[in-house]
Design a protein around this motif. Sequence first.
Motif, PDB file in Angstrom:
ATOM      1  N   LYS A  30      40.918  39.421  31.636  1.00 42.01           N
ATOM      2  CA  LYS A  30      40.526  38.067  32.704  1.00 42.01           C
ATOM      3  C   LYS A  30      42.631  39.012  33.711  1.00 42.01           C
ATOM      4  O   LYS A  30      42.353  39.680  35.034  1.00 42.01           O
ATOM      5  N   ARG A  39      41.460  41.324  37.297  1.00 44.97           N
ATOM      6  CA  ARG A  39      42.564  40.262  38.204  1.00 44.97           C
ATOM      7  C   ARG A  39      43.476  41.621  38.580  1.00 44.97           C
ATOM      8  O   ARG A  39      43.359  40.872  39.670  1.00 44.97           O
ATOM      9  N   GLU A  44      41.934  31.631  37.385  1.00 52.18           N
ATOM     10  CA  GLU A  44      39.781  31.603  36.391  1.00 52.18           C
ATOM     11  C   GLU A  44      40.033  31.357  35.345  1.00 52.18           C
ATOM     12  O   GLU A  44      41.368  32.350  34.889  1.00 52.18           O
TER      13      GLU A  44
END
Length: 136
Positions: free
Chosen positions: A17, A21, A89
């Motif tokens: 992640k 990102r 997120e």
Amino acid sequence: MYKQLGLVDLIKAIQTKVENRTRVKCYDCVPDNVPSPFYFVEVIGKRPAHSKTMYRDIFTVWIHAIAEPKDSSVPIYQLINNLEEALTEDIELPDWVQLIMQTNNGVQTIKTDESNEKHAVIAYEFMVCYGFKCKI
């Protein structure tokens, strides 16, 4: 019998992640002479948090942000901001485990290392469920 979430799966989900990102490399073990900027993830603790109906664990994770050496604090603040935005997120865990809660516990410290790189530590907690209790 139930299967608990392993630390390798958790770290992998966080690294994926963060790297996807932020576009900044995220390590679990920093190789020698790696140029900054980068992130480094370590699990600090794991504790049970079972409820009446679920088997749950809470993982405490520190994510270190290492900025390139500069006289300004702006690069470390940008790394912190990008990390916090990336982890708005939810991380993606294996199908057999469910992420219940992902909590940012804030910046724990910001310091300057011997290499003149700014170093921040940001704490997160991840609560996961890996099984349900039922009465027969």
